[in-house]
Design a protein around this motif. Structure first.
Motif, PDB file in Angstrom:
ATOM      1  N   LEU A 153     -66.350  10.258  -0.004  1.00  0.00           N
ATOM      2  CA  LEU A 153     -66.951  10.024  -1.321  1.00  0.00           C
ATOM      3  C   LEU A 153     -68.080  11.020  -1.588  1.00  0.00           C
ATOM      4  O   LEU A 153     -68.287  11.449  -2.735  1.00  0.00           O
ATOM      5  N   GLY A 154     -68.792  11.425  -0.524  1.00  0.00           N
ATOM      6  CA  GLY A 154     -69.905  12.356  -0.698  1.00  0.00           C
ATOM      7  C   GLY A 154     -69.446  13.714  -1.204  1.00  0.00           C
ATOM      8  O   GLY A 154     -70.142  14.356  -2.009  1.00  0.00           O
ATOM      9  N   ASN A 155     -68.298  14.207  -0.764  1.00  0.00           N
ATOM     10  CA  ASN A 155     -67.788  15.480  -1.248  1.00  0.00           C
ATOM     11  C   ASN A 155     -67.436  15.416  -2.727  1.00  0.00           C
ATOM     12  O   ASN A 155     -67.678  16.366  -3.483  1.00  0.00           O
ATOM     13  N   ILE A 198     -61.251  18.685   3.631  1.00  0.00           N
ATOM     14  CA  ILE A 198     -61.610  17.624   4.590  1.00  0.00           C
ATOM     15  C   ILE A 198     -61.293  16.259   3.999  1.00  0.00           C
ATOM     16  O   ILE A 198     -60.776  15.363   4.682  1.00  0.00           O
ATOM     17  N   VAL A 199     -61.589  16.078   2.713  1.00  0.00           N
ATOM     18  CA  VAL A 199     -61.272  14.803   2.044  1.00  0.00           C
ATOM     19  C   VAL A 199     -59.770  14.535   2.110  1.00  0.00           C
ATOM     20  O   VAL A 199     -59.331  13.408   2.379  1.00  0.00           O
ATOM     21  N   GLY A 233     -65.464  26.155   0.316  1.00  0.00           N
ATOM     22  CA  GLY A 233     -64.206  25.663  -0.210  1.00  0.00           C
ATOM     23  C   GLY A 233     -63.423  24.794   0.752  1.00  0.00           C
ATOM     24  O   GLY A 233     -62.191  24.743   0.683  1.00  0.00           O
ATOM     25  N   ILE A 234     -64.127  24.104   1.675  1.00  0.00           N
ATOM     26  CA  ILE A 234     -63.415  23.263   2.651  1.00  0.00           C
ATOM     27  C   ILE A 234     -63.721  21.784   2.462  1.00  0.00           C
ATOM     28  O   ILE A 234     -63.118  20.948   3.140  1.00  0.00           O
ATOM     29  N   PHE A 277     -57.305  21.477  -3.756  1.00  0.00           N
ATOM     30  CA  PHE A 277     -57.379  20.840  -2.443  1.00  0.00           C
ATOM     31  C   PHE A 277     -56.967  21.778  -1.308  1.00  0.00           C
ATOM     32  O   PHE A 277     -56.932  21.365  -0.151  1.00  0.00           O
ATOM     33  N   ASP A 278     -56.634  23.021  -1.640  1.00  0.00           N
ATOM     34  CA  ASP A 278     -56.285  23.989  -0.583  1.00  0.00           C
ATOM     35  C   ASP A 278     -57.543  24.421   0.160  1.00  0.00           C
ATOM     36  O   ASP A 278     -58.595  24.645  -0.450  1.00  0.00           O
ATOM     37  N   ARG A 279     -57.390  24.575   1.458  1.00  0.00           N
ATOM     38  CA  ARG A 279     -58.538  24.968   2.277  1.00  0.00           C
ATOM     39  C   ARG A 279     -59.005  26.370   1.892  1.00  0.00           C
ATOM     40  O   ARG A 279     -58.221  27.311   1.812  1.00  0.00           O
TER      41      ARG A 279
END
Length: 433
Positions: A340-342, A404-405, A399-400, A383-385
Motif C-alpha cells: 500500500l505504501g508504494n 515489488i507490489v 522504477g521497481i 508494472f514492468d521492473r
C-alpha cells in the motif's frame, strides 16, 4: 488496467508417443494402399493388353484354319471363346456387330438374348468373309473381384501390423523419456537433486539428462547463493537499523528537544520503519514464503498518509483516508505496508497539486490522485521492473516499487491495477483477494 501475467498461447500438440504410433499407422496404410492400387492398375493394363493380343492372334488363326479347311465338319475349337464366320452380306450377323471395323471391342450381351455378360469381341475382315471371336471374361472379372478383396484385406492387416509395430516402437522410444520425466518430477523441493545422467544410456535422452544435471547444479548454486545473500543482508541490515531505532527513541524521549529537531527525528523513525518493513517483505519474496497475520488496513493507510504528509513539505496536496473504519488483512503488517505504501507514495510523488484520497471499500483499497494521469504506454508497462512513467520527470526512483507490489500480489493471491480517472489523475486499486 489490471495487472496480469501474459503467457504466450501454447499450440496444442499430440503426445510424442501418439505421434509415433500415428506415423507408423499412416506409413503402413499409405504404403499398402499405394501397393494395392498399383497392383490393380498394372493387372488391368497387362491383362487387357494380353487378352486383346491373344484375341487378334486367335481370329487370324481361325481365318487361316477355315481357309485351309473349308469343309463344314472341320471345327476350330479354342477354349473359352465362341467362333463365328459369315459372309459380309450374311443376314445371320448379330445386328450389334454389323459395321464394326477390324479390332477388339468391349461389349455386352443384350437382355433379349436371354443372357447377360460382358465380353470382348475380335473382328477381322478378309475379302468377302468376316470372322468374329467372342471371349467372355466373366471368370476373369470374378478373379479380379477376388484379387480386390484380397488386396483390401492385405491393406487392413498390414495397417494393423504397422499400428502394432508403432505401438511397440513408441513404447521402446518413450520409455526412457517417461523415466526421465518421472525422475525430474521426483526432485520436489530437494536442495541437492539426484544426478540423472547415470540412469540413462549415452544417447539423446542421456544427453538431455546430462544437460538437466548441469542446469540443476547451476540453478542450485544460484539459489543457494541468493538465499545466503538474503539472509546475510537481512541480518546485517537489521542490526544497524535496531541501533538507529534505539537511538531515535532515546532522543525523542528527551523533554528539551526542539520541535524542528523532533520532526526530523520522527522522519528518520518513519524511514527506519519503512526500511525494516521493506527488508521483511523482500525476504519473504526471496524465500517464496507467505506470512500470516491480522493487519488492519485502515490503520496502515492512516500511518502511510501521515508519513507522506510530512514528506510533502509545501506541496499543495491533501491526503485523506475514507471508507471502512476497520479492515483486517491476513498478512504481516510489513507486507501490507510495502504494497500500500508504494501506491500511496507514487500518488503523492506525481501529484503536483490537488488531493490524494485513500478509500477502503470491501476487500479493496483505492488510491485516487489528481496527478497527470496515464498514457496508453504507461498503462501497458507501468508494472514492468525498471519502467518509469512518462510523467516521472525529474523525480527520483528506480522504477521497481510497483514491480515489488506485483510480486507481493502474486505471492498472496491479490490483484493490483492502475487506471486513468475520467476527469483527471489516476486511481490505483489493491484488492486483498
Amino acid at each position: 488496467m489490471a495487472r496480469s501475467t501474459s503467457v504466450a498461447p501454447r499450440r496444442y500438440r499430440r503426445r510424442l508417443r501418439s505421434r509415433i504410433i500415428l506415423s507408423f499407422l499412416l506409413l503402413g496404410f499409405g504404403l499398402t494402399a499405394i501397393f494395392a492400387v498399383s497392383t490393380m492398375v498394372l493387372r488391368a493394363r497387362i491383362e487387357t493388353q494380353l487378352v486383346e493380343e491373344w484375341l487378334e492372334d486367335e481370329t487370324r488363326n481361325f481365318l487361316d484354319f477355315k481357309r485351309e479347311h473349308p469343309e463344314p465338319e472341320a471345327l476350330y475349337s479354342p477354349e473359352l471363346i465362341e467362333l463365328y464366320i459369315f459372309r459380309r452380306d450374311s443376314p445371320n450377323i448379330n445386328p450389334a456387330w454389323r459395321g464394326l471395323q477390324d479390332g477388339v471391342y468391349d461389349t455386352a450381351d443384350s437382355p433379349d438374348e436371354g443372357r447377360e455378360g460382358r465380353y470382348k469381341l475380335s473382328v477381322l475382315h478378309d475379302g468377302e468373309w468376316v470372322a468374329f471371336i467372342k471371349y467372355n471374361y466373366a471368370r476373369q472379372a470374378l478373379d479380379q473381384q477376388q484379387l480386390l478383396v484380397m488386396l483390401g484385406a492385405s491393406v487392413v492387416l498390414l495397417t494393423l501390423l504397422a499400428w502394432l509395430i508403432g505401438l511397440w516402437s513408441a513404447g521402446r522410444v518413450m520409455s526412457p523419456v517417461a523415466d526421465l520425466a518421472r525422475r525430474v518430477l521426483a526432485f520436489g523441493g530437494r536442495e541437492q537433486p539426484e544426478k540423472l545422467s547415470p540412469h540413462f544410456a549415452e544417447d539423446e535422452v542421456g544427453q538431455l539428462a546430462a544437460a538437466l544435471d548441469d542446469y540443476a547444479e547451476r540453478l542450485t548454486e544460484r539459489v543457494t547463493r541468493d538465499r545466503e545473500f538474503n539472509a546475510d543482508v537481512s541480518h546485517e541490515l537489521r542490526t544497524p537499523l535496531a541501533v538507529i531505532r534505539g537511538a531515535i527513541e532515546l532522543l525523542l524521549a528527551s523533554p528539551d528537544l526542539p520541535d524542528k529537531m523532533r520532526q526530523r527525528l520522527e522522519r528518520i523513525e518513519r524511514a527506519e520503519q519503512q526500511c525494516t518493513h521493506l527488508i521483511a517483505a523482500l525476504l519473504m519474496l526471496s524465500r517464496g514464503e507467505r506470512g500470516t497475520g491480522a493487519t488492519d488496513a485502515r490503520a496502515v493507510a492512516e500511518q502511510l498518509a501521515e508519513s507522506n504528509r510530512a514528506q510533502l513539505g509545501r506541496k499543495p496536496v491533501s491526503i485523506t483516508v475514507e471508507g471502512q473504519t476497520e479492515h483486517a488483512v491476513d498478512a504481516p503488517e510489513a507486507v501490507v505496508q510495502v504494497a500500500l505504501g508504494n501506491l500511496i507514495g507514487n500518488a503523492c510523488k506525481y501529484t503536483a497539486e490537488g488531493s490524494v484520497v485513500v478509500r477502503l471499500e470491501g476487500d479493496c483499497v483505492h488510491v485516487e490522485d489528481t496527478g497527470p494521469g496515464l498514457s496508453e504506454e504507461d498503462a501497458a508497462h507501468l508494472f514492468d521492473r525498471g519502467y518509469r512513467g512518462s510523467a516521472s520527470g525529474g523525480t527520483k526512483g528506480g522504477g521497481i516499487g510497483l514491480s515489488i507490489v506485483t510480486r507481493l500480489c502474486e505471492l498472496y493471491g491479490w490483484t493490483v491495477s492502475i487506471a486513468p480517472r475520467p476527469e483527471r489523475g489516476a486511481v490505483a486499486t489493491l484488492c486483498f483477494r
